[in-house]
Design an enzyme around this catalytic site. Structure first.
Site, PDB file in Angstrom:
ATOM      1  N   GLY A  69       0.794  -1.225   0.000  1.00 28.44           N
ATOM      2  CA  GLY A  69       0.000   0.000   0.000  1.00 28.44           C
ATOM      3  C   GLY A  69       0.823   1.270   0.000  1.00 28.44           C
ATOM      4  N   GLN A 179      -7.327  -0.555   3.805  1.00 25.64           N
ATOM      5  CA  GLN A 179      -8.091  -1.128   4.918  1.00 25.64           C
ATOM      6  C   GLN A 179      -9.473  -1.602   4.488  1.00 25.64           C
ATOM      7  OE1 GLN A 179      -7.152  -1.927   7.913  1.00 25.64           O
ATOM      8  NE2 GLN A 179      -5.151  -0.931   7.963  1.00 25.64           N
ATOM      9  N   CYS A 325       2.330   1.568  11.480  1.00 23.77           N
ATOM     10  CA  CYS A 325       3.420   2.252  10.782  1.00 23.77           C
ATOM     11  C   CYS A 325       3.979   3.419  11.587  1.00 23.77           C
ATOM     12  CB  CYS A 325       2.939   2.748   9.420  1.00 23.77           C
ATOM     13  SG  CYS A 325       2.364   1.427   8.340  1.00 23.77           S
TER      14      CYS A 325
END
Length: 389
Positions: A69, A179, A325
């Site tokens: 992503g 997501q 992250c």
């Protein structure tokens, strides 16, 4: 271990692993090679491309494989800026993942203009604000990025409405659907987006694979150059085992969406109900209706979210305070801050995210242990008198 951090990463499904294994051993050819081994690898990549496209209602030729992503988001934003040739005006939301906000900030440093749409207390933007904002940026190339679902609180954004405002003005729009994929139905034609990011390890596929959907006719410049793979848009030898696994995970997610989403929603609601009933001074964050079926984001007032995660880990429960992250940087969540939450409510936040393997027994056990951990931490909380713990 009761694993409730599926928004960070999911376990690889056995069916996915079985398809990957031959490409980690005997089927080791390079998809760019002309011999039989290379052709076999190229066929495997082509099948995965069809499967990824089918998950979002796209054509296989509109799918570019990436490492995940983050790369997909960077390719969309930096690639669009490269194609524009400079002077770009970028509009994003204040609750985007850092994988969107960081390239946006880089573009701003390079002379582009950046505007952020604000979010309300539920983490939702008002799509009606986008049109006037774009009109104010007229006279220069423009680009919009609005995530489909938030990675922390699960709020689902009005992307289709934002896309209509963009189409009316000839402005390309990108959405980070990392997501959302596998949790809610996605059709790129219905959404009206020009680019869309996906990640394998969020849908029970392997890490190291993802995709960027680029609608036919949308202009982006290559960010990675070299061997000319992926139609010259993303050079580098393809990670065939991961791509094969990603494709298998996409097919499973598409075939099971009708049953998986209601099951996860029921489990999530059961989890939230049990926690809220057992833990006083606990609040739910995110939109009450428009949110992902697998995501529960809570604030346990009077305690630290980091302490909650650590204590839950000691008791065999994997959870998170927010985005994997950024959580190790110990930064306050920019998403919750953009939603207008107080520092106290942000600091006590906890994200519990479900996956394909989550069971009712695990949900009940997690709620019980969370109540015990919250009570334990509150006994030494400096807010005991304020809340009457």
């Amino acid at each position: 271990m009761i694993y409730l951090d599926n928004a960070a990463s999911t376990a690889v499904r056995p069916e996915v692993l079985r398809e990957m294994l031959p490409h980690l051993s005997e089927n080791f050819g390079n998809p760019s090679s002309a011999h039989a081994q290379g052709r076999a690898a190229e066929r495997a990549v082509r099948l995965a491309r069809r499967r990824a496209a089918a998950l979002i209602g796209a054509s296989p030729g509109e799918i570019l494989f990436t490492s995940g992503g983050t790369e997909s988001n960077n390719m969309a934003l930096l690639g669009a800026a490269g194609a524009a040739g400079g002077g770009l005006a970028v509009v994003a939301t204040s609750v985007e993942h850092e994988a969107v906000l960081e390239p946006c900030r880089l573009l701003e440093e390079q002379g582009c203009e950046l505007a952020l749409l604000r979010a309300d207390g539920d983490g939702m933007i008002d799509a009606a604000e986008l049109g006037p904002l774009l009109d104010g940026l007229a006279g220069r190339p423009r680009l919009v990025s609005v995530m489909l679902a938030n990675n922390e609180v699960g709020t689902i954004q009005p992307v289709a409405e934002a896309a209509r405002a963009c189409r009316a003005r000839g402005v390309p729009i990108h959405t980070d659907a990392v997501q959302a994929a596998g949790k809610i139905p996605i059709d790129v034609s219905e959404l009206g987006v020009d680019m869309l990011s996906l990640s394998s390890h969020k849908i029970h596929g392997p890490k190291g694979a993802g995709a960027l959907y680029v609608r036919r006719g949308t202009r982006i410049a290559p960010v990675i150059r070299g061997g000319g793979q992926e139609g010259g848009m993303r050079s580098g030898t393809e990670n065939v085992p991961a791509i094969v696994g990603f494709g298998a995970a996409c097919e499973l997610a598409a075939s099971e969406l009708g049953t998986a989403a209601p099951r996860m929603r029921a489990l999530r609601d059961r989890l939230v109900s049990r926690v809220m009933g057992a833990v006083p001074h606990c609040a739910a964050n995110g939109h009450p209706g428009r949110r992902l079926p697998n995501c529960a984001h809570l604030t346990v007032l009077g305690v630290s979210g980091e302490d909650l995660v650590a204590k839950l880990d000691e008791r065999g429960i994997a959870a998170s305070t927010g985005s994997a992250c950024t959580v190790r940087t110990q930064k306050e969540s920019h998403v919750l801050r953009a939603m207008g939450l107080s520092h106290e409510r942000i600091s006590g936040s906890l994200r519990l995210s479900l996956g394909a393997f989550t069971t009712e027994r695990e949900v009940d056990e997690a709620a019980r242990i969370l109540a015990e951990v919250a009570a334990e931490l509150r006994r030494v909380s400096p807010f005991r008198e304020k809340y009457g713990f």
